[in-house]
Structures are given as structure tokens and as C-alpha cells.
Scaffold this motif. Structure first.
Motif, PDB file in Angstrom:
ATOM      1  N   GLY A  41     -19.903 -17.205 -50.741  1.00 10.57           N
ATOM      2  CA  GLY A  41     -21.165 -16.747 -50.178  1.00 10.57           C
ATOM      3  C   GLY A  41     -21.412 -15.269 -50.407  1.00 10.57           C
ATOM      4  N   SER A  42     -22.503 -14.807 -49.801  1.00 11.09           N
ATOM      5  CA  SER A  42     -22.928 -13.417 -49.985  1.00 11.09           C
ATOM      6  C   SER A  42     -23.242 -12.766 -48.648  1.00 11.09           C
ATOM      7  CB  SER A  42     -24.185 -13.361 -50.860  1.00 11.09           C
ATOM      8  OG  SER A  42     -23.936 -13.902 -52.140  1.00 11.09           O
TER       9      SER A  42
ATOM     10  N   ARG B 249     -24.935  -8.708 -47.277  1.00 12.62           N
ATOM     11  CA  ARG B 249     -25.360  -7.356 -47.602  1.00 12.62           C
ATOM     12  C   ARG B 249     -25.088  -6.455 -46.407  1.00 12.62           C
ATOM     13  NH1 ARG B 249     -31.181  -4.633 -49.197  1.00 12.62           N
ATOM     14  NH2 ARG B 249     -31.552  -4.887 -46.958  1.00 12.62           N
TER      15      ARG B 249
ATOM     16  N   ARG C 266     -18.864  -8.319 -58.631  1.00  9.98           N
ATOM     17  CA  ARG C 266     -19.207  -9.095 -57.435  1.00  9.98           C
ATOM     18  C   ARG C 266     -19.950  -8.255 -56.401  1.00  9.98           C
ATOM     19  NH1 ARG C 266     -15.403 -11.071 -54.191  1.00  9.98           N
ATOM     20  NH2 ARG C 266     -13.848  -9.450 -54.637  1.00  9.98           N
ATOM     21  N   PHE C 267     -19.616  -6.976 -56.312  1.00 13.88           N
ATOM     22  CA  PHE C 267     -20.226  -6.071 -55.336  1.00 13.88           C
ATOM     23  C   PHE C 267     -21.142  -5.087 -56.057  1.00 13.88           C
ATOM     24  CE2 PHE C 267     -16.677  -6.172 -51.855  1.00 13.88           C
ATOM     25  CZ  PHE C 267     -16.723  -7.553 -51.863  1.00 13.88           C
ATOM     26  N   THR C 268     -22.228  -4.725 -55.379  1.00 20.19           N
ATOM     27  CA  THR C 268     -23.151  -3.728 -55.902  1.00 20.19           C
ATOM     28  C   THR C 268     -23.527  -2.750 -54.808  1.00 20.19           C
ATOM     29  OG1 THR C 268     -24.071  -5.322 -57.484  1.00 20.19           O
ATOM     30  CG2 THR C 268     -25.353  -3.332 -57.042  1.00 20.19           C
TER      31      THR C 268
ATOM     32  N   GLN D 247     -24.140  -4.877 -51.520  1.00 16.18           N
ATOM     33  CA  GLN D 247     -24.394  -6.288 -51.733  1.00 16.18           C
ATOM     34  C   GLN D 247     -23.113  -6.936 -52.225  1.00 16.18           C
ATOM     35  OE1 GLN D 247     -27.348  -8.188 -51.262  1.00 16.18           O
ATOM     36  NE2 GLN D 247     -25.879  -9.841 -51.602  1.00 16.18           N
ATOM     37  N   MET D 248     -22.644  -7.921 -51.480  1.00 14.93           N
ATOM     38  CA  MET D 248     -21.383  -8.595 -51.814  1.00 14.93           C
ATOM     39  C   MET D 248     -21.674 -10.058 -52.130  1.00 14.93           C
ATOM     40  SD  MET D 248     -18.908  -6.960 -48.896  1.00 14.93           S
ATOM     41  CE  MET D 248     -19.739  -7.787 -47.550  1.00 14.93           C
ATOM     42  N   SER D 249     -21.217 -10.489 -53.291  1.00 13.99           N
ATOM     43  CA  SER D 249     -21.429 -11.865 -53.731  1.00 13.99           C
ATOM     44  C   SER D 249     -20.095 -12.480 -54.120  1.00 13.99           C
ATOM     45  CB  SER D 249     -22.389 -11.898 -54.919  1.00 13.99           C
ATOM     46  OG  SER D 249     -23.606 -11.280 -54.613  1.00 13.99           O
ATOM     47  N   SER D 250     -20.093 -13.796 -54.257  1.00 12.27           N
ATOM     48  CA  SER D 250     -18.874 -14.521 -54.638  1.00 12.27           C
ATOM     49  C   SER D 250     -17.684 -14.081 -53.785  1.00 12.27           C
ATOM     50  CB  SER D 250     -18.556 -14.297 -56.127  1.00 12.27           C
ATOM     51  OG  SER D 250     -19.632 -14.711 -56.934  1.00 12.27           O
ATOM     52  N   LEU D 251     -17.931 -14.041 -52.495  1.00  9.65           N
ATOM     53  CA  LEU D 251     -16.906 -13.525 -51.585  1.00  9.65           C
ATOM     54  C   LEU D 251     -15.687 -14.434 -51.549  1.00  9.65           C
ATOM     55  CD1 LEU D 251     -19.263 -12.218 -48.813  1.00  9.65           C
ATOM     56  CD2 LEU D 251     -17.510 -10.858 -49.967  1.00  9.65           C
TER      57      LEU D 251
END
Length: 125
Positions: free
Chosen positions: A16-17, A19, A67-69, A82-86
Motif C-alpha cells: 500500500g501507500s 503520504r 518507492r518513496f518520493t 509519498q511512500m508506495s509499495s510499502l
């Protein structure tokens, strides 16, 4: 003086993601390099991301790259992560940090002068 307040943490399933936001108060936010760090129980504080005062330079460790921005809105005195593919190993308390005109490649938390109180991120498997 800069005061930092993080928000946006919570519980999310693996993959999941989330922010995170960090709202800054005080003068001259646009002259501060902003960083995100995290600390899991029993572990040292770990560098996660940084962004230069202008937003033109960002830096990430290999563990979160892709994965993070990190981004910032100087008009709103806010920095985002922004964190994705946690992953479960991303579980930690996440801290926002600031320091005046610090190089964005600085990964040592001791170089950052101002810190928020942290926000918990928990990733379930």
C-alpha cells in the motif's frame, strides 16, 4: 527557530501507500534543507529522504529509492513524503527534520538541527 509537525502516519497493508506531511512554522522555510528519517524499535535512526531548499535536489538511500518520493511546497511551508509499495520493514516512527542550507546528501541525523515529534507508520504483512 523552526517548529515541525508531522502527520499522515497510520496502519497500511504491505504494498500500500501513505503520504506523510510535515508542516513547518517559523521564518525562512525556503532556506532549509528538509529531511525524513525513521526509527524502528531497538534500531538507530535511519535516513529516508532529503530535499534541498529549492526543491531542485533530492536524495534517497537504496532501501527506499524508487518507492518513496520527497517533495516540498515552500508557499505552504510543507514537505511531503509519498511512500508506495510499502513493506513490513518500513514500519517505524517517521521524523521530519530541518537544517539551514544543509547539503541534501547529508544522511547523518546529527547534522539536522530541528525535529518534529514523529508519526507512526505500521505496515502489516
Amino acid at each position: 527557530q523552526v517548529q515541525l509537525v508531522e502527520s499522515g502516519g497510520g496502519l497500511v497493508q504491505a504494498g500500500g501507500s501513505l503520504r506523510l506531511s510535515c508542516a513547518a512554522s517559523g521564518r525562512a522555510f525556503s532556506t532549509y534543507t528538509m529531511g525524513w528519517f525513521r526509527q524502528a524499535p531497538g534500531k538507530e535512526r535511519e535516513f529516508v529522504a532529503a530535499i534541498s531548499w529549492s526543491g531542485g535536489n533530492t536524495y534517497y538511500p537504496d532501501s527506499v529509492k524508487g518507492r518513496f518520493t520527497i517533495s516540498r511546497d515552500n508557499a505552504k511551508n510543507t514537505v511531503y513524503l509519498q511512500m508506495s509499495s510499502l513493506k513490513p520493514e518500513d514500519t517505524a516512527v517517521y521524523y521530519c527534520a530541518a537544517s539551514y542550507l544543509l547539503a541534501a546528501t547529508t544522511t547523518d541525523p546529527r547534522e539536522y538541527k530541528y525535529w518534529g515529534q514523529g508519526t507512526q507508520v505500521t505496515v502489516s504483512s
